[in-house]
Design an enzyme around this catalytic site. Sequence first.
Site, PDB file in Angstrom:
ATOM      1  N   ARG A  69       0.864  -1.187   0.000  1.00  0.00           N
ATOM      2  CA  ARG A  69       0.000   0.000   0.000  1.00  0.00           C
ATOM      3  C   ARG A  69       0.895   1.228   0.000  1.00  0.00           C
ATOM      4  O   ARG A  69       1.788   1.342   0.835  1.00  0.00           O
ATOM      5  CB  ARG A  69      -0.935   0.018   1.210  1.00  0.00           C
ATOM      6  CG  ARG A  69      -2.176   0.905   0.982  1.00  0.00           C
ATOM      7  CD  ARG A  69      -3.021   1.088   2.240  1.00  0.00           C
ATOM      8  NE  ARG A  69      -2.238   1.743   3.262  1.00  0.00           N
ATOM      9  CZ  ARG A  69      -2.206   1.376   4.552  1.00  0.00           C
ATOM     10  NH1 ARG A  69      -2.925   0.376   4.987  1.00  0.00           N
ATOM     11  NH2 ARG A  69      -1.444   2.028   5.409  1.00  0.00           N
TER      12      ARG A  69
ATOM     13  N   GLU B  33       4.779   7.056   2.818  1.00  0.00           N
ATOM     14  CA  GLU B  33       5.587   5.838   2.888  1.00  0.00           C
ATOM     15  C   GLU B  33       5.029   4.768   1.955  1.00  0.00           C
ATOM     16  O   GLU B  33       3.893   4.844   1.496  1.00  0.00           O
ATOM     17  CB  GLU B  33       5.634   5.279   4.319  1.00  0.00           C
ATOM     18  CG  GLU B  33       4.285   4.801   4.820  1.00  0.00           C
ATOM     19  CD  GLU B  33       4.373   3.768   5.939  1.00  0.00           C
ATOM     20  OE1 GLU B  33       5.442   3.157   6.129  1.00  0.00           O
ATOM     21  OE2 GLU B  33       3.351   3.562   6.605  1.00  0.00           O
TER      22      GLU B  33
ATOM     23  N   ASN C  57       4.202   0.798   2.125  1.00  0.00           N
ATOM     24  CA  ASN C  57       4.041  -0.326   3.058  1.00  0.00           C
ATOM     25  C   ASN C  57       4.177  -1.614   2.279  1.00  0.00           C
ATOM     26  O   ASN C  57       3.395  -1.861   1.359  1.00  0.00           O
ATOM     27  CB  ASN C  57       2.648  -0.307   3.677  1.00  0.00           C
ATOM     28  CG  ASN C  57       2.407   0.933   4.504  1.00  0.00           C
ATOM     29  OD1 ASN C  57       2.876   1.031   5.622  1.00  0.00           O
ATOM     30  ND2 ASN C  57       1.700   1.898   3.933  1.00  0.00           N
TER      31      ASN C  57
ATOM     32  N   SER D  18      -2.924  -2.940   6.015  1.00  0.00           N
ATOM     33  CA  SER D  18      -4.240  -3.382   6.494  1.00  0.00           C
ATOM     34  C   SER D  18      -5.370  -2.478   6.014  1.00  0.00           C
ATOM     35  O   SER D  18      -5.157  -1.537   5.266  1.00  0.00           O
ATOM     36  CB  SER D  18      -4.212  -3.467   8.019  1.00  0.00           C
ATOM     37  OG  SER D  18      -3.898  -2.212   8.540  1.00  0.00           O
TER      38      SER D  18
ATOM     39  N   LYS E 213      12.022   2.311   6.128  1.00  0.00           N
ATOM     40  CA  LYS E 213      12.165   3.774   6.003  1.00  0.00           C
ATOM     41  C   LYS E 213      13.541   4.108   5.418  1.00  0.00           C
ATOM     42  O   LYS E 213      13.684   5.067   4.666  1.00  0.00           O
ATOM     43  CB  LYS E 213      12.003   4.441   7.376  1.00  0.00           C
ATOM     44  CG  LYS E 213      10.736   4.053   8.141  1.00  0.00           C
ATOM     45  CD  LYS E 213       9.470   4.535   7.471  1.00  0.00           C
ATOM     46  CE  LYS E 213       8.228   4.355   8.324  1.00  0.00           C
ATOM     47  NZ  LYS E 213       7.530   3.075   8.192  1.00  0.00           N
TER      48      LYS E 213
ATOM     49  N   LYS F 251      12.287   9.243  11.691  1.00  0.00           N
ATOM     50  CA  LYS F 251      11.604   7.952  11.538  1.00  0.00           C
ATOM     51  C   LYS F 251      12.529   6.768  11.823  1.00  0.00           C
ATOM     52  O   LYS F 251      13.574   6.639  11.177  1.00  0.00           O
ATOM     53  CB  LYS F 251      11.091   7.808  10.105  1.00  0.00           C
ATOM     54  CG  LYS F 251      10.008   8.793   9.724  1.00  0.00           C
ATOM     55  CD  LYS F 251       9.516   8.476   8.313  1.00  0.00           C
ATOM     56  CE  LYS F 251       8.153   9.047   8.078  1.00  0.00           C
ATOM     57  NZ  LYS F 251       7.566   8.550   6.819  1.00  0.00           N
TER      58      LYS F 251
ATOM     59  N   GLU G 214       6.998  -0.061  11.936  1.00  0.00           N
ATOM     60  CA  GLU G 214       5.730   0.096  11.227  1.00  0.00           C
ATOM     61  C   GLU G 214       4.605   0.160  12.247  1.00  0.00           C
ATOM     62  O   GLU G 214       4.749  -0.297  13.367  1.00  0.00           O
ATOM     63  CB  GLU G 214       5.473  -1.129  10.324  1.00  0.00           C
ATOM     64  CG  GLU G 214       6.558  -1.470   9.350  1.00  0.00           C
ATOM     65  CD  GLU G 214       6.692  -0.443   8.245  1.00  0.00           C
ATOM     66  OE1 GLU G 214       5.682   0.186   7.884  1.00  0.00           O
ATOM     67  OE2 GLU G 214       7.821  -0.247   7.763  1.00  0.00           O
ATOM     68  N   GLY G 215       3.480   0.667  11.788  1.00  0.00           N
ATOM     69  CA  GLY G 215       2.269   0.552  12.599  1.00  0.00           C
ATOM     70  C   GLY G 215       1.837   1.828  13.299  1.00  0.00           C
ATOM     71  O   GLY G 215       0.851   1.830  14.030  1.00  0.00           O
TER      72      GLY G 215
ATOM     73  N   ARG H  61      -7.579   7.428   5.116  1.00  0.00           N
ATOM     74  CA  ARG H  61      -7.616   7.544   6.566  1.00  0.00           C
ATOM     75  C   ARG H  61      -7.435   9.019   6.911  1.00  0.00           C
ATOM     76  O   ARG H  61      -6.630   9.705   6.276  1.00  0.00           O
ATOM     77  CB  ARG H  61      -6.482   6.745   7.212  1.00  0.00           C
ATOM     78  CG  ARG H  61      -6.656   5.243   7.081  1.00  0.00           C
ATOM     79  CD  ARG H  61      -5.395   4.518   7.462  1.00  0.00           C
ATOM     80  NE  ARG H  61      -4.302   4.934   6.608  1.00  0.00           N
ATOM     81  CZ  ARG H  61      -3.012   4.758   6.887  1.00  0.00           C
ATOM     82  NH1 ARG H  61      -2.649   4.186   7.992  1.00  0.00           N
ATOM     83  NH2 ARG H  61      -2.074   5.169   6.040  1.00  0.00           N
TER      84      ARG H  61
HETATM   85  P1  ADP Z   1       4.250   3.865   9.978  1.00  0.00           P
HETATM   86  O1  ADP Z   1       2.839   3.937   9.482  1.00  0.00           O
HETATM   87  O2  ADP Z   1       4.988   2.731   9.391  1.00  0.00           O
HETATM   88  O3  ADP Z   1       4.367   3.956  11.452  1.00  0.00           O
HETATM   89  P2  ADP Z   1       4.599   6.387   8.565  1.00  0.00           P
HETATM   90  O4  ADP Z   1       5.743   6.824   7.762  1.00  0.00           O
HETATM   91  O5  ADP Z   1       3.348   6.119   7.815  1.00  0.00           O
HETATM   92  O6  ADP Z   1       5.046   5.136   9.425  1.00  0.00           O
HETATM   93  O7  ADP Z   1       4.314   7.464   9.672  1.00  0.00           O
HETATM   94  C1  ADP Z   1       3.206   7.380  10.561  1.00  0.00           C
HETATM   95  C2  ADP Z   1       2.379   8.646  10.466  1.00  0.00           C
HETATM   96  O8  ADP Z   1       3.195   9.783  10.754  1.00  0.00           O
HETATM   97  C3  ADP Z   1       1.788   8.924   9.093  1.00  0.00           C
HETATM   98  O9  ADP Z   1       0.554   8.260   8.922  1.00  0.00           O
HETATM   99  C4  ADP Z   1       1.647  10.426   9.118  1.00  0.00           C
HETATM  100  O10 ADP Z   1       0.467  10.810   9.802  1.00  0.00           O
HETATM  101  C5  ADP Z   1       2.841  10.875   9.936  1.00  0.00           C
HETATM  102  N1  ADP Z   1       3.977  11.204   9.061  1.00  0.00           N
HETATM  103  C6  ADP Z   1       4.871  10.342   8.521  1.00  0.00           C
HETATM  104  N2  ADP Z   1       5.758  10.973   7.719  1.00  0.00           N
HETATM  105  C7  ADP Z   1       5.422  12.271   7.761  1.00  0.00           C
HETATM  106  C8  ADP Z   1       5.952  13.454   7.142  1.00  0.00           C
HETATM  107  N3  ADP Z   1       7.010  13.403   6.353  1.00  0.00           N
HETATM  108  N4  ADP Z   1       5.340  14.633   7.412  1.00  0.00           N
HETATM  109  C9  ADP Z   1       4.259  14.699   8.234  1.00  0.00           C
HETATM  110  N5  ADP Z   1       3.724  13.631   8.854  1.00  0.00           N
HETATM  111  C10 ADP Z   1       4.289  12.414   8.619  1.00  0.00           C
HETATM  112 MG    MG Z   2       2.073   4.523   7.711  1.00  0.00          MG
END
Ligand code: ADP
Ligand code: MG
Length: 474
Positions: free
Chosen positions: A114, A128, A130, A135, A307, A365, A369-370, A449
């Site tokens: 995804r 990102e 996935n 899910s 990441k 980061k 995940e999650g 979402r």
């Molecule tokens: P994971 O879902 O694997 O924990 P993500 O990269 O999706 O990692 O980060 C989790 C959440 O953090 C995202 O759904 C988003 O809301 C926020 N986020 C992630 N990267 C950014 C970014 N570059 N700028 C702003 N918010 C971010």
């Molecule tokens: Mg995410």
Amino acid sequence: MPPNTQRNTPNADGVAESLSYAACTGIVVVREGVGLTHAPLTYWPSAVQRSCYEEALRITPTLNLLIHAISRDITFLSEALAQTAKADSGFTGRLLDLAQKFPVTGNIELSICRFDYFLQALHLRMVEMNTIAASFAALGARTANLHRHLALHPTAKVDYADQGITRENLPDASVTAPVQIAVAIAHAHHCYVDANSHISDAVVHPVVVVQPDERNTIDQDALRLELWNQHHIHMKRITLLQLADATIDDERCLRLPSGAYVSVAYLRAGYVPTDYPTNAEWVARARLEEANIPVCPSAAVQLTGSKKVQQVLDAPNVLERFVPDPSMAAAIRATFASQLSLDPSDNAEAHAKLAIDRPDDFVLKPQREGGGNNLYGNEMRDALLDMTPQQRSAYVLMERIRPTTTHNALIRDGQCTPTQVVSELGVYGIIVAHHGKVLLNDTAGTLLRSKSALKDDGGVAAGVAVLDSARLVD
Ligand code: ADP
Ligand code: MG
């Protein structure tokens, strides 16, 4: 003109209808101490620019091929992850060992990914990719149906009309993620059975590898039901610990203690270190990788979605190495937010200083995940100041995206709260290959979402984001 707060607030009957629809159609999750309850939802579908939506669908098959190509380039993965694997040896390091030890070369491969984007004005900004346990395919599709239902229903249609929403704004419901994902699993299953004739008289079935305390079980069971109803394939739930007793035969086929063979292992677990509380879970993961079955994802595909690899792809000419068509590479790169390495050999000191000086412009980061794992603002700055260079290299820095906010109302625990939200569009991609040759490559539906615009991190399972669906605006 100040917003009309009355009309921006859903009426009670519309909210009750949403809750009833959620229960009737299974938009439900398990809550500790409560049992099955409705998943958190938006009342309205949030606005998504039509051009962004269509572009995200268009680039998905190329992104599937990108993941596929990187995962087969173990030299690239090993180099990209060398420092990270040292700094995060208990998790990234162990997965990299498995990817190096058990190449997928001749296996059937299945990936269900995804690709997630924030919407910033007229632009898609990738959050990102996935590659493991992506899910909400089923619950997301059901939420799109909920919004379609409310758009016409007497309890809600005035609220919908007030926001300018009609059914015509809602995307075509005919391609839904659970249907397509089941097609991909069935395809991999049949390829596997055909390629392993010596087990054709035995019971052979796919397994979905789950966390013992999973709360999002209905989203997974909806896929199992789809596989059963449409393909007459029984996909068994199993935990990593239960898989530790599986054996591998001379042809590298994976056999369960029951005597049944496994055709596909679809992982909805194994993406966080806590999924491996003892060595037995690592033994089970190694057995999956060693067997000749499609593991969705293999350790290599899982690492491709780390990441760190996403940060490396953002460096000049790296993405382009894996996407031969320059116009598609440019289209994908146009969605990237900038990312910076924290490898000591890679200007880490200067990059960390940038983030320390401007904490609101970056997100830190880790390889997790999650949801709920990233650091923002002053907390990020303080963490960076506290870390040794070695510790920092377990993380990457990403430009903080500032998505467009829109009005909506979040329904949680039966209560509805109007609020400003930001939305994250996810597009599912499916790919099946054998001997490296691609047999199926497709876009497989979307997820939206949304979360309060005041929250930093996201994630429905992490309790921040809620299920939404897209309404297309021009
Ligand atoms: P994971 O879902 O694997 O924990 P993500 O990269 O999706 O990692 O980060 C989790 C959440 O953090 C995202 O759904 C988003 O809301 C926020 N986020 C992630 N990267 C950014 C970014 N570059 N700028 C702003 N918010 C971010
Ligand atoms: Mg995410």
